[in-house]
Design a protein around this motif. Structure first.
Motif, PDB file in Angstrom:
ATOM      1  N   TYR A 140       0.418  -1.087  -0.278  1.00  0.00           N
ATOM      2  CA  TYR A 140       0.019   0.119   0.188  1.00  0.00           C
ATOM      3  C   TYR A 140       0.901   1.327  -0.205  1.00  0.00           C
ATOM      4  N   VAL A 141       0.592   2.220  -0.942  1.00  0.00           N
ATOM      5  CA  VAL A 141       1.123   3.236  -0.734  1.00  0.00           C
ATOM      6  C   VAL A 141       0.133   4.618  -0.598  1.00  0.00           C
ATOM      7  N   GLU A 142       0.521   5.271   0.031  1.00  0.00           N
ATOM      8  CA  GLU A 142      -0.359   6.703  -0.058  1.00  0.00           C
ATOM      9  C   GLU A 142      -0.631   7.662  -0.952  1.00  0.00           C
ATOM     10  N   PHE A 143      -0.126   7.617  -2.607  1.00  0.00           N
ATOM     11  CA  PHE A 143      -0.512   8.200  -3.755  1.00  0.00           C
ATOM     12  C   PHE A 143      -0.851   9.808  -3.303  1.00  0.00           C
ATOM     13  N   SER A 173      -1.182  -6.489  -2.702  1.00  0.00           N
ATOM     14  CA  SER A 173      -0.684  -5.317  -3.543  1.00  0.00           C
ATOM     15  C   SER A 173      -1.608  -4.954  -3.967  1.00  0.00           C
ATOM     16  N   ASP A 174      -2.359  -3.261  -3.137  1.00  0.00           N
ATOM     17  CA  ASP A 174      -3.218  -2.476  -4.773  1.00  0.00           C
ATOM     18  C   ASP A 174      -2.301  -1.600  -5.248  1.00  0.00           C
ATOM     19  N   VAL A 239     -16.489   6.803  -3.680  1.00  0.00           N
ATOM     20  CA  VAL A 239     -15.789   6.366  -2.917  1.00  0.00           C
ATOM     21  C   VAL A 239     -14.701   6.124  -1.895  1.00  0.00           C
ATOM     22  N   GLN A 240     -14.364   5.560  -0.811  1.00  0.00           N
ATOM     23  CA  GLN A 240     -13.957   5.705   0.415  1.00  0.00           C
ATOM     24  C   GLN A 240     -12.558   5.695   0.365  1.00  0.00           C
ATOM     25  N   ASP A 241     -11.669   4.537  -0.549  1.00  0.00           N
ATOM     26  CA  ASP A 241     -10.910   4.759  -0.543  1.00  0.00           C
ATOM     27  C   ASP A 241      -9.555   5.727  -1.490  1.00  0.00           C
ATOM     28  N   GLU A 242      -8.582   6.697  -0.909  1.00  0.00           N
ATOM     29  CA  GLU A 242      -8.171   7.588  -1.166  1.00  0.00           C
ATOM     30  C   GLU A 242      -7.705   7.677  -3.047  1.00  0.00           C
ATOM     31  N   ASN A 243      -7.199   7.010  -2.821  1.00  0.00           N
ATOM     32  CA  ASN A 243      -5.838   6.570  -4.333  1.00  0.00           C
ATOM     33  C   ASN A 243      -7.020   5.853  -5.162  1.00  0.00           C
ATOM     34  N   ALA A 244      -8.115   5.516  -4.888  1.00  0.00           N
ATOM     35  CA  ALA A 244      -9.832   5.628  -6.260  1.00  0.00           C
ATOM     36  C   ALA A 244      -9.915   6.272  -6.409  1.00  0.00           C
ATOM     37  N   GLY A 252      -8.954  -0.368 -10.782  1.00  0.00           N
ATOM     38  CA  GLY A 252      -8.408  -2.105 -10.349  1.00  0.00           C
ATOM     39  C   GLY A 252      -8.487  -2.074  -9.097  1.00  0.00           C
ATOM     40  N   HIS A 253      -8.408  -1.791  -8.086  1.00  0.00           N
ATOM     41  CA  HIS A 253      -8.068  -1.891  -6.724  1.00  0.00           C
ATOM     42  C   HIS A 253      -9.332  -1.382  -5.427  1.00  0.00           C
ATOM     43  N   ALA A 254     -10.676  -0.781  -5.932  1.00  0.00           N
ATOM     44  CA  ALA A 254     -11.405  -0.216  -5.203  1.00  0.00           C
ATOM     45  C   ALA A 254     -12.589   0.780  -6.043  1.00  0.00           C
ATOM     46  N   GLY A 255     -13.698   1.030  -5.689  1.00  0.00           N
ATOM     47  CA  GLY A 255     -14.539   2.027  -6.430  1.00  0.00           C
ATOM     48  C   GLY A 255     -15.670   1.762  -7.081  1.00  0.00           C
TER      49      GLY A 255
END
Length: 384
Positions: A140-143, A173-174, A239-244, A252-255
């Motif tokens: 996980y990386v806080e892009f 891996s997200d 979407v809650q996920d910040e990268n998404a 590809g990982h969330a949304g």
């Protein structure tokens, strides 16, 4: 408990009442709401070739006047996107001979290799590695803290260091699935969401499943959190996920957003592909060979990961009664989907365990207790 059962009976109109038979399930989930594991949940069970339980408990938030969760309330399903959207698209492309699991990622996304110092490991990363979470990429990386556009985020993803030899380390891996989503777009020659909509959701009649709910739909979706770190607002219907979020809600990982009814319908199609149940109409979307291929555990030794899917581990969220030949996935927001390919049983639990913040970890106890209660009830036993 009687109040919980009364609410459940009032919410289900299209199937026989199951609250007495599944009393232990209602007890587990009612206790979870009381303990503030989540404010509300929707849940369902597929067994014996049909949906036998589809219900809901609790409210959108902990306030008394908050809307009640309904059996078909839509939730942000977070990383369940990885199987219902990304992996499902990969399965279809594989089945149609378009996707070769051993294709190097660099052949589809040259930026993953070109210009990279020490490109030896990057050259070895394949689509199989991304699906199996053993690519060597970080977990996980806080892009979102350093980039603000999809282009910038994808570039940062492409430039991530390969931390281990591909195939030798299991690391969920997200970033790997973000890159997998882009690779699938190259293969399908269209947006991931468009492919999923046309090839998965529409053929299966998943009418509630989509990326980026409309502004009219958002108030009908339980909020996931009060975001005081990134967007500085209540997150509801986005979407809650910040990268998404940086990727405009499609990744590809969330949304993905969905409900119990749609996820059980999807699970039925997976079971139809394994030939354990009959497809609702016509031929199943996935062949037996495809389901078996993607359900097979990958390396390294000790990893529970199949291709895109997870399988039961020693301390699995699926509890103690799903067979080793089961596949499933969790969502960070408090959701889960498990499918037993041997027993032809599927269970879905959707919640917003991250409301109003991400602190509670009680979901880790609730999930296995829920699945144990489901399976023991189906076996005619009393859950302990």
């Amino acid at each position: 408990m009687d109040t919980i059962r009364a609410e459940a009976r009032a919410s289900v109109a299209d199937m026989p009442d199951q609250t007495d038979r599944f009393a232990s399930v209602y007890q587990v989930l009612g206790d979870a709401i009381t303990a503030h594991a989540f404010s509300g949940c929707a849940f369902g069970v597929f067994a014996g070739g049909e949906v036998i339980l589809e219900d809901a408990l609790g409210r959108f938030t902990y306030e008394d006047g908050s809307p009640r969760v309904q059996p078909r309330t839509v939730f942000d399903v977070a990383s369940i996107s990885k199987v219902v959207s990304t992996t499902a698209v990969a399965m279809l492309l594989y089945q149609r001979g378009i996707l070769d699991l051993d294709t190097p990622l660099g052949e589809l996304l040259p930026g993953f290799v070109v210009g990279r110092l020490g490109a030896r490991l990057a050259l070895q990363v394949t689509l199989r590695h991304l699906l199996a979470h053993n690519s060597g990429l970080p977990g996980y990386v806080e892009f979102f803290r350093t980039v603000s556009t999809p282009t910038e985020l994808y570039r940062a993803c492409l430039e991530l260091p390969i931390e281990a030899t591909p195939g030798e380390r299991s690391e969920y891996s997200d970033p790997g699935f973000i890159l997998l989503g882009k690779a699938l777009e190259v293969l399908s020659q269209e947006d991931l969401a468009a492919t999923a909509q046309k090839q998965i959701f529409e053929p299966l009649g998943l009418t509630a499943t989509r990326f980026n709910p409309t502004s009219e739909q958002r108030p009908l979706i339980p909020p996931t959190e009060i975001d005081n770190q990134f967007r500085h607002r209540r997150i509801q219907g986005e979407v809650q996920d910040e990268n998404a979020s940086v990727l405009h809600g499609i990744a590809g990982h969330a949304g993905l957003f969905s409900n119990v009814s749609d996820l059980l319908r999807f699970a039925r199609e997976i079971l139809a592909g394994s030939r354990s149940v009959r497809a609702e109409s016509g031929l199943p979307l996935f062949t037996q060979d495809t389901v078996e291929c993607f359900a097979l555990r990958q390396g390294p030794e000790g990893s529970s990961r199949a291709l895109g899917w997870d399988t039961p581990s020693q301390e699995s969220s699926a509890g103690h009664h799903f067979s080793p030949n089961s596949i499933g996935h969790l969502g960070f927001s408090g959701c889960s989907l498990w499918i037993d390919l041997d027993a032809s049983i599927a269970a879905v639990l959707l919640s917003n365990r991250t409301w109003p913040d991400r602190q509670s970890q009680l979901i880790k106890q609730v999930r296995p207790a829920f699945h144990d209660a489901v399976r023991l009830t189906l076996a005619g036993q009393q859950a302990q």
